[in-house]
Scaffold this motif. Structure first.
Motif, short mmCIF file in Angstrom:
data_model
loop_
_atom_site.label_atom_id
_atom_site.label_comp_id
_atom_site.label_asym_id
_atom_site.label_seq_id
_atom_site.Cartn_x
_atom_site.Cartn_y
_atom_site.Cartn_z
N LEU A 76 39.26 33.57 28.04
CA LEU A 76 38.56 33.79 29.30
C LEU A 76 39.31 33.20 30.49
O LEU A 76 39.36 33.80 31.57
N SER A 77 39.88 32.01 30.30
CA SER A 77 40.59 31.35 31.40
C SER A 77 41.71 32.23 31.94
O SER A 77 41.81 32.49 33.14
N CYS A 78 42.56 32.71 31.03
CA CYS A 78 43.70 33.53 31.45
C CYS A 78 43.24 34.91 31.92
O CYS A 78 43.74 35.44 32.92
N ALA A 79 42.26 35.50 31.22
CA ALA A 79 41.79 36.83 31.58
C ALA A 79 41.17 36.86 32.97
O ALA A 79 41.38 37.80 33.75
N ARG A 80 40.39 35.83 33.29
CA ARG A 80 39.77 35.78 34.61
C ARG A 80 40.81 35.68 35.71
O ARG A 80 40.69 36.31 36.77
N GLN A 81 41.84 34.88 35.47
CA GLN A 81 42.90 34.73 36.46
C GLN A 81 43.57 36.07 36.74
O GLN A 81 43.78 36.45 37.89
N LEU A 82 43.91 36.82 35.68
CA LEU A 82 44.60 38.09 35.87
C LEU A 82 43.68 39.14 36.48
O LEU A 82 44.10 39.92 37.34
N PHE A 83 42.42 39.16 36.05
CA PHE A 83 41.48 40.14 36.60
C PHE A 83 41.28 39.92 38.09
O PHE A 83 41.18 40.88 38.86
#
Length: 322
Positions: A84-91
């Protein structure tokens, strides 16, 4: 290959111990409240090989600059904190996101009667290929953690036979290279062992409750460590005669990445308590593969602050240019 400069990773002194870094990667408090990524998410189920169905979550960004496909670690899920941490940043930067669950991970135990095996590569490879077609005209970035990093490197190995045309970059974070060397280490540290024992037992109970006519895990559930549970289950289900053959079967061989043509980053820590960094040293890497070994970071960690993004969150953004 042309690449972004690797920035320093210097966490505060209290965050440098490997177990602090490793623990932070999965602590639920770091997830916070659901945000734009989760609000945009919709479930997608892929029919893969031999009737196996795998489910993931697709969050489509408006005028997407690319698609990031996430592969979690063993006993993780699409909602693992590190995912979630990385996915939220990219989204938040205009990248669409697909977060895959393996068989029996996340809330997907009822989708298939058979149990999850790390050796069943084709079903994960098929799901990744189908996910990439969700954004066929955009570059795809594959990001895997631990076992997910291992899957990512096996996908890199397989591209000659099973290409993914729009796959632009692979990132393998703390990837398992030699599972036979890594597996026993899960039982060495009592905190790591307790974490995985709890999750594994929960998985076995769910599967047994759903399909009692097919699965009886009553004996494995009495075992006190991961390797003993594995000894009870894997030879019976995997088709391999013993644990060594099973774990070796999904390892990354020395020459597997020697001809890799897709830009690939392997990011790991010298103090990883689960994956020995020496396993990377025996790999012959093509010029498309970059190996980054940081002094600190633990397993899936690389945190610079308690609540902020990880080091690799920011580095991945820099490399793909978002």
């Amino acid at each position: 290959m042309p690449d972004a400069e690797v920035p320093d990773f210097r966490p505060p002194l209290w965050m440098r111990p490997a177990m602090v870094q490793t623990g932070l990667a999965s602590l639920k408090f770091r997830r916070g409240k659901p945000g734009a990524l989760e609000m945009a998410a919709r479930n997608v189920i892929f029919d893969t090989v031999e009737g196996v169905r795998l489910m993931g979550s697709f969050s489509e960004a408006g005028e997407a600059r690319g698609l990031a496909i996430f592969l979690h670690g063993w006993e993780g899920s699409q909602d693992s904190t590190y995912v979630l941490s990385c996915a939220r940043q990219l989204f938040s930067r205009g990248v669409s996101v697909f977060r895959l669950n393996y068989r029996d991970h996340g809330d997907t135990h009822r989708l298939n009667t058979g149990i999850f095996l790390a050796t069943n590569f084709d079903e994960v490879g098929s799901a990744v290929g189908q996910a990439a077609r969700l954004c066929p005209d955009r570059p795809v970035f594959l990001i895997g953690f631990s076992l997910g990093g291992n899957f990512g490197l096996r996908i890199a190995r397989s591209l000659g036979k099973t290409p993914i045309p729009n796959l632009a970059h692979i990132f393998a974070i703390s990837p398992v290279i030699d599972p036979w060397a890594a597996a026993p280490l899960v039982d060495v540290n009592p905190f790591i062992q307790r974490y995985f024992l709890k999750k594994l037992r929960m998985t076995l109970r769910k599967k047994q409750a759903l399909y009692p006519e097919l699965h009886d895990f009553s004996v494995p559930l009495t075992r006190r460590n991961i390797m003993d549970i594995s000894e009870d289950i894997l030879p019976r289900y995997s088709g391999y005669p013993d644990l060594q053959h099973y774990f070796t079967a999904y390892g990354i061989a020395p020459d597997d990445l020697a001809d890799c043509m897709v830009p690939t980053h392997i990011i790991t820590a010298a103090d990883d308590p689960i994956v020995p960094v020496r396993d990377l040293e025996r790999l012959t890497l093509s010029s498309a593969v970059r190996k980054i070994v940081l002094a600190y970071g633990g397993h899936n960690g690389f945190f610079q602050s308690l609540t902020g993004p990880s080091w690799y969150d920011e580095y991945i953004q820099r490399v793909i240019g978002v």
